[in-house]
Write a protein that holds these residues in place. Structure first.
Motif, PDB file in Angstrom:
ATOM      1  N   ASP A 243       0.847  -1.180   0.000  1.00 32.98           N
ATOM      2  CA  ASP A 243       0.000   0.000   0.000  1.00 32.98           C
ATOM      3  C   ASP A 243       0.889   1.238   0.000  1.00 32.98           C
ATOM      4  O   ASP A 243       1.832   1.351   0.780  1.00 32.98           O
ATOM      5  CB  ASP A 243      -0.878  -0.024   1.253  1.00 32.98           C
ATOM      6  CG  ASP A 243      -1.882   1.107   1.301  1.00 32.98           C
ATOM      7  OD1 ASP A 243      -1.478   2.276   1.195  1.00 32.98           O
ATOM      8  OD2 ASP A 243      -3.082   0.822   1.453  1.00 32.98           O
TER       9      ASP A 243
ATOM     10  N   ASN B 295      -9.063  -2.446   3.363  1.00 35.49           N
ATOM     11  CA  ASN B 295      -8.650  -1.078   3.672  1.00 35.49           C
ATOM     12  C   ASN B 295      -8.596  -0.181   2.438  1.00 35.49           C
ATOM     13  O   ASN B 295      -7.708   0.664   2.302  1.00 35.49           O
ATOM     14  CB  ASN B 295      -7.279  -1.074   4.368  1.00 35.49           C
ATOM     15  CG  ASN B 295      -7.000   0.240   5.079  1.00 35.49           C
ATOM     16  OD1 ASN B 295      -7.908   0.887   5.578  1.00 35.49           O
ATOM     17  ND2 ASN B 295      -5.745   0.629   5.123  1.00 35.49           N
TER      18      ASN B 295
ATOM     19  N   ARG C 165      -7.419   2.240  -4.578  1.00 38.79           N
ATOM     20  CA  ARG C 165      -6.161   2.302  -3.824  1.00 38.79           C
ATOM     21  C   ARG C 165      -5.002   2.360  -4.811  1.00 38.79           C
ATOM     22  O   ARG C 165      -5.076   1.817  -5.907  1.00 38.79           O
ATOM     23  CB  ARG C 165      -5.994   1.081  -2.921  1.00 38.79           C
ATOM     24  CG  ARG C 165      -5.079   1.319  -1.712  1.00 38.79           C
ATOM     25  CD  ARG C 165      -5.717   2.282  -0.752  1.00 38.79           C
ATOM     26  NE  ARG C 165      -4.976   2.379   0.512  1.00 38.79           N
ATOM     27  CZ  ARG C 165      -5.257   3.247   1.447  1.00 38.79           C
ATOM     28  NH1 ARG C 165      -6.251   4.100   1.294  1.00 38.79           N
ATOM     29  NH2 ARG C 165      -4.547   3.289   2.567  1.00 38.79           N
TER      30      ARG C 165
ATOM     31  N   GLU D 232       0.385   4.278   1.002  1.00 40.66           N
ATOM     32  CA  GLU D 232       0.339   5.124   2.185  1.00 40.66           C
ATOM     33  C   GLU D 232       0.748   4.408   3.465  1.00 40.66           C
ATOM     34  O   GLU D 232       1.461   4.956   4.297  1.00 40.66           O
ATOM     35  CB  GLU D 232      -1.072   5.705   2.360  1.00 40.66           C
ATOM     36  CG  GLU D 232      -1.445   6.724   1.296  1.00 40.66           C
ATOM     37  CD  GLU D 232      -0.603   7.987   1.361  1.00 40.66           C
ATOM     38  OE1 GLU D 232      -0.045   8.274   2.433  1.00 40.66           O
ATOM     39  OE2 GLU D 232      -0.507   8.685   0.345  1.00 40.66           O
ATOM     40  N   THR D 233       0.293   3.166   3.657  1.00 38.69           N
ATOM     41  CA  THR D 233       0.484   2.498   4.948  1.00 38.69           C
ATOM     42  C   THR D 233       1.627   1.499   4.967  1.00 38.69           C
ATOM     43  O   THR D 233       2.014   1.022   6.039  1.00 38.69           O
ATOM     44  CB  THR D 233      -0.799   1.745   5.352  1.00 38.69           C
ATOM     45  OG1 THR D 233      -1.012   0.639   4.441  1.00 38.69           O
ATOM     46  CG2 THR D 233      -2.006   2.665   5.318  1.00 38.69           C
ATOM     47  N   ASP D 234       2.172   1.156   3.791  1.00 36.33           N
ATOM     48  CA  ASP D 234       3.225   0.138   3.677  1.00 36.33           C
ATOM     49  C   ASP D 234       2.745  -1.267   4.044  1.00 36.33           C
ATOM     50  O   ASP D 234       3.557  -2.166   4.260  1.00 36.33           O
ATOM     51  CB  ASP D 234       4.451   0.494   4.523  1.00 36.33           C
ATOM     52  CG  ASP D 234       5.288   1.598   3.893  1.00 36.33           C
ATOM     53  OD1 ASP D 234       5.045   1.911   2.708  1.00 36.33           O
ATOM     54  OD2 ASP D 234       6.179   2.140   4.566  1.00 36.33           O
ATOM     55  N   ALA D 235       1.439  -1.475   4.135  1.00 38.21           N
ATOM     56  CA  ALA D 235       0.917  -2.823   4.377  1.00 38.21           C
ATOM     57  C   ALA D 235       1.217  -3.705   3.164  1.00 38.21           C
ATOM     58  O   ALA D 235       1.095  -3.267   2.021  1.00 38.21           O
ATOM     59  CB  ALA D 235      -0.587  -2.774   4.628  1.00 38.21           C
TER      60      ALA D 235
END
Length: 299
Positions: A49, A80, A112, A51-54
């Motif tokens: 991701d 998400n 996303r 933004e979140t680095d997930a």
């Protein structure tokens, strides 16, 4: 790593003529990294991701730099994803403090943006990007590809204005459901030096290659986060050879006073073999250094 490019540069968007649509991707994404280092014996490619680095999925990279990744089927509630209805609104979900205007039709889906990261022996090595050049700081004619996911087809026409450190943005065109790669054309405004780029669903992905490294003209030094203090000077680099030391406080670049880390770093960078003048403070004394930029190559 350069995957936070949009947190460093200020983006506005450039309209492009319609030539073809965004490139849909089926279950597998694969490619060959053209600047793969000979000393790397392989690794893991991670879908992350923006933004979140997930981490959403992992794949393999072999010793020749060929990678393959099975893209997951994302569910709009459990993965998400962001609501399209909130993208082009007064409180845009593009970033904290961002303000959007425009239309999304239909507006009931989700979206996303993702990135590919090379992981070697459990550590992130660098970004895997699809682009036209290795320039870390884009020039006129440069372009790269954004990896996007939409839960359903959507037509986006609008602009987003954001405070630092987020970018401004403009979306234009019809984006297909599922995974797709969208071309971003970039130019630099000669008056403001700002970078302009486009999420344009109508532009083709031509002349692009998968790369791991990027290049820019620099002096081999870093500043401590959110300060103007020199945090690191690369041994044998231009700044070190000129006499710059860790702990120096940067005051000006080419005669211009600097107050913000991001602006200072952008001013220091330039074409290789060009000169830049830095004024620093050390032990209460001002010191001036004329430094010749060198080619810096980083993952």
């Amino acid at each position: 790593m350069k995957r936070r490019l949009k947190l460093i540069l200020v983006f506005t968007l450039l309209a492009l003529p319609a030539m073809s649509s965004a490139v849909p991707i089926s279950a597998n994404l694969s490619g060959k990294i053209v600047d793969w280092p000979a000393d790397l014996k392989g690794g893991e490619v991670r879908l992350m991701d923006w933004e979140t680095d997930a981490v959403y999925a992992t794949g393999t990279v072999n010793a020749q730099g060929n990678f393959t990744l099975q893209l997951p089927e994302l569910k709009d509630k459990q993965d998400n994803l962001s609501a399209i209805s909130e993208l082009l609104t007064e409180k845009s979900n593009y970033g904290v403090g961002c303000v959007g205007t425009g239309k999304a039709e239909p507006a009931n889906g989700k979206y996303r943006e993702f990135q590919l990261i090379l992981n070697v022996d459990g550590k992130d090595y660098g970004d895997i990007t699809l682009n036209r050049s290795a320039n870390q700081f884009p020039k006129k004619g440069d372009a790269w590809s954004a990896l996007l996911f939409f839960t359903q087809p959507v037509k986006l026409e609008g602009k987003i204005t954001c405070p630092t450190p987020y970018s401004n943005a403009e979306f234009q065109g019809t984006y297909p459901a599922g995974w797709s790669q969208v071309r971003q054309e970039v130019v630099q405004d000669p008056k403001t030096t700002q970078i302009r780029a486009s999420y344009n669903a109508a532009a083709p992905l031509t002349g692009m290659q998968w790369r791991l490294f990027s290049e820019f003209g620099g002096v081999g030094m870093n500043l401590k986060k959110d300060t103007l203090m020199v945090d690191f000077v690369r041994e044998g680099g231009p700044a070190a050879l000129a006499g710059v030391q860790a702990g120096d406080e940067l005051l000006s670049v080419d005669g211009q006073k600097v107050t913000v880390m991001e602006e200072a770093l952008q001013a220091i960078r330039g074409e290789p073999n060009t000169k830049v003048v830095l004024v620093v403070k050390r032990d209460g004394q001002e010191m001036t250094f004329e430094i010749t930029r060198a080619l810096v190559r980083v993952p």
